[in-house]
Design a protein around this motif. Structure first.
Motif, short mmCIF file in Angstrom:
data_model
loop_
_atom_site.label_atom_id
_atom_site.label_comp_id
_atom_site.label_asym_id
_atom_site.label_seq_id
_atom_site.Cartn_x
_atom_site.Cartn_y
_atom_site.Cartn_z
N ILE A 125 0.66 -1.27 -0.04
CA ILE A 125 -0.04 -0.09 0.06
C ILE A 125 0.92 1.27 0.04
CG2 ILE A 125 -1.78 1.21 0.94
CD1 ILE A 125 -2.65 -1.47 0.36
N ALA A 126 0.44 2.05 -0.83
CA ALA A 126 1.41 3.55 -0.93
C ALA A 126 0.64 4.34 0.01
CB ALA A 126 1.50 3.88 -2.34
N MET A 127 1.50 5.28 0.88
CA MET A 127 0.84 6.33 1.46
C MET A 127 1.85 7.52 1.40
SD MET A 127 0.15 6.16 5.60
CE MET A 127 -0.72 4.55 5.55
N VAL A 128 1.02 8.64 0.96
CA VAL A 128 1.60 9.79 0.72
C VAL A 128 0.91 11.04 1.09
CG1 VAL A 128 2.68 9.04 -1.68
CG2 VAL A 128 0.13 10.10 -1.69
N ARG A 286 -10.83 6.01 7.16
CA ARG A 286 -11.19 6.23 8.69
C ARG A 286 -10.10 5.31 9.38
NH1 ARG A 286 -17.21 4.46 9.14
NH2 ARG A 286 -15.95 2.98 7.62
N SER A 287 -9.79 4.29 8.70
CA SER A 287 -8.86 3.18 9.37
C SER A 287 -8.15 2.28 8.50
CB SER A 287 -9.81 2.49 10.40
OG SER A 287 -10.75 1.50 9.63
N ALA A 288 -7.36 1.26 8.79
CA ALA A 288 -6.66 0.40 7.85
C ALA A 288 -7.84 -0.62 7.41
CB ALA A 288 -5.54 -0.17 8.63
N GLU A 289 -8.91 -0.71 7.93
CA GLU A 289 -9.97 -1.67 7.68
C GLU A 289 -10.66 -1.16 6.39
OE1 GLU A 289 -13.98 -3.92 9.19
OE2 GLU A 289 -12.95 -2.53 10.57
N ASP A 290 -10.80 0.23 6.34
CA ASP A 290 -11.41 0.90 5.15
C ASP A 290 -10.43 0.50 3.85
OD1 ASP A 290 -13.76 1.98 6.40
OD2 ASP A 290 -12.53 3.83 6.67
N VAL A 291 -9.20 0.56 4.19
CA VAL A 291 -8.13 0.43 3.04
C VAL A 291 -8.45 -0.87 2.61
CG1 VAL A 291 -5.70 0.62 2.41
CG2 VAL A 291 -6.69 2.33 4.06
N ILE A 292 -8.14 -1.88 3.33
CA ILE A 292 -8.08 -3.31 3.15
C ILE A 292 -9.41 -3.61 2.43
CG2 ILE A 292 -8.09 -5.50 4.12
CD1 ILE A 292 -6.37 -4.50 6.42
#
Length: 378
Positions: A125-128, A286-292
């Motif tokens: 996962i990229a984070m910028v 809102r959280s990592a769960e949203d990303v996954i």
């Protein structure tokens, strides 16, 4: 996809000898040879050595007088610097080159790497975000990155101040990749020197620039396409309305990656870019769960074995083509996935999948996106 597109997207045969690697570097470092030109020259001339021999005449035909290919001494100095920095060369098409980059249109032909390249085998996962991020933004980046790391994702970022730094620090133990705008041996900003050394111990530093290159403004947008290309999704934590982070988000969309953003206060200019992305359809985080949950990965798709009524047994019946169509459609969503991933998910042969995909395309039920990715039609 046409035969011409397939041949142009197919990675070249990687160099196997020191002489081949030397010639690849020399061709890539020659004036006016970028990633697309490099691949075209290899495709047309069969080898880097042949392409180097043809370059001066090609330049003359294009009206460029006095063209000279990169001198051997320049490459010798670069290789010497790489050895001193313990950097490793990853070549397009080789086993250690990151799979995620192969299908992007302007994949870097060669990358210098310091650290552990095997980390690239994991999902990323990229984070910028903003360099001058708020304390709340930095805290959000640390929390998201840490949670993603615990779920066995590696976090990719650009080693810049602010959000990048927070994301890297939070994932030093679980795995992080820093894509650098200058040479892989030139730490920028200097305040991140200790962090860069720590990343090399447990993760990876990457750059397509020559060893010893001091980063310049024009290098950063080029760097951003690698950040997004390595990842399944790009999460923007804080970004102004006009920022490098939005360039990365645009690259991600062009590459068929997911784009997600953390919302911010309307009065905070550092959140304006994120709010614009969400307005235009990016997934709110809102959280990592949203990303996954937003990722087009097998564990978040309905797999064929979860649909007993239309498994392989049904596919062998008189309704086999329609059953296979249903399986394919159940595995696809609005987020694009690679065709080879779909073949694995469906657990059928490429010979069975191919005709079914053509049928579904003609019916307007699926669409092909850049890089040969597949998704349900809107």
């Amino acid at each position: 996809m046409t035969e011409e597109q397939l041949s142009s997207n197919h990675p070249p045969i990687p160099p196997t000898t020191e002489e081949d690697r030397f010639s690849w570097l020399r061709l890539l470092r020659s004036r006016k040879v970028g990633p697309a030109t490099f691949r075209r020259l290899l495709r047309e001339h069969g080898s880097a050595q042949n392409a180097l021999a043809a370059l001066p005449e090609m330049a003359r035909a294009a009206g460029i007088e006095g063209y000279e290919i990169c001198p051997p001494g320049v490459i010798e100095a670069e290789l010497k610097a790489a050895k001193a920095a313990k950097a490793r060369l990853l070549c397009l098409g080789a086993a250690d080159y990151p799979d995620a980059l192969i299908d992007i249109s302007d994949a870097p032909p060669m990358l210098w790497a310091i650290g552990d390249p095997t980390i690239l085998n994991r999902q990323a996962i990229a984070m910028v975000g903003a360099r001058n991020c708020s304390s709340l933004g930095a805290r959000m980046a640390r929390a998201l990155a840490s949670e993603l790391g615990k779920e066995d994702y590696i976090v990719v970022s650009g080693l810049a101040r602010g959000i990048d730094t927070s994301a890297h620090i939070a994932t030093l133990e679980t795995g992080t990749v820093a894509v650098m705008a200058g040479g892989v041996d030139v730490i920028y900003p200097a305040e991140n020197s200790d962090l860069a050394r720590d990343i090399a111990k447990t993760g990876l530093r990457l750059s397509e620039q020559p060893m010893g290159t001091t980063p310049q403004a024009r290098h950063f947008p080029r760097r951003n396409r690698i950040i997004s290309g390595l990842a399944q999704a790009v999460v923007v934590v804080e970004a102004a309305a006009k920022s490098g982070s939005l360039i990365t988000a645009r690259d991600a969309l062009d590459q068929g990656r997911e784009v997600l953003a953390v919302p911010g206060h309307p009065f905070d200019a550092r959140a304006a870019g994120c709010n614009l992305l969400i307005r235009d359809g990016a997934t709110l985080v809102r959280s990592a769960e949203d990303v996954i949950d937003a990722l087009p990965t097998p564990q978040h798709q309905i797999l064929p074995q979860q649909i007993p009524s239309i498994g392989l047994e049904t596919a062998q019946s008189e309704n086999a083509p329609r059953a296979l169509h249903d399986v394919i459609l159940s595995c696809l969503g609005p987020s694009p996935i690679a065709e080879d991933q779909l073949i694995r998910d469906v657990d059928a042969s490429a010979g069975e999948i191919g005709p079914a995909l053509v049928d579904l395309e003609l019916d307007g039920k699926i669409q092909r996106q850049p890089g040969g990715l597949l998704a349900l039609s809107a």
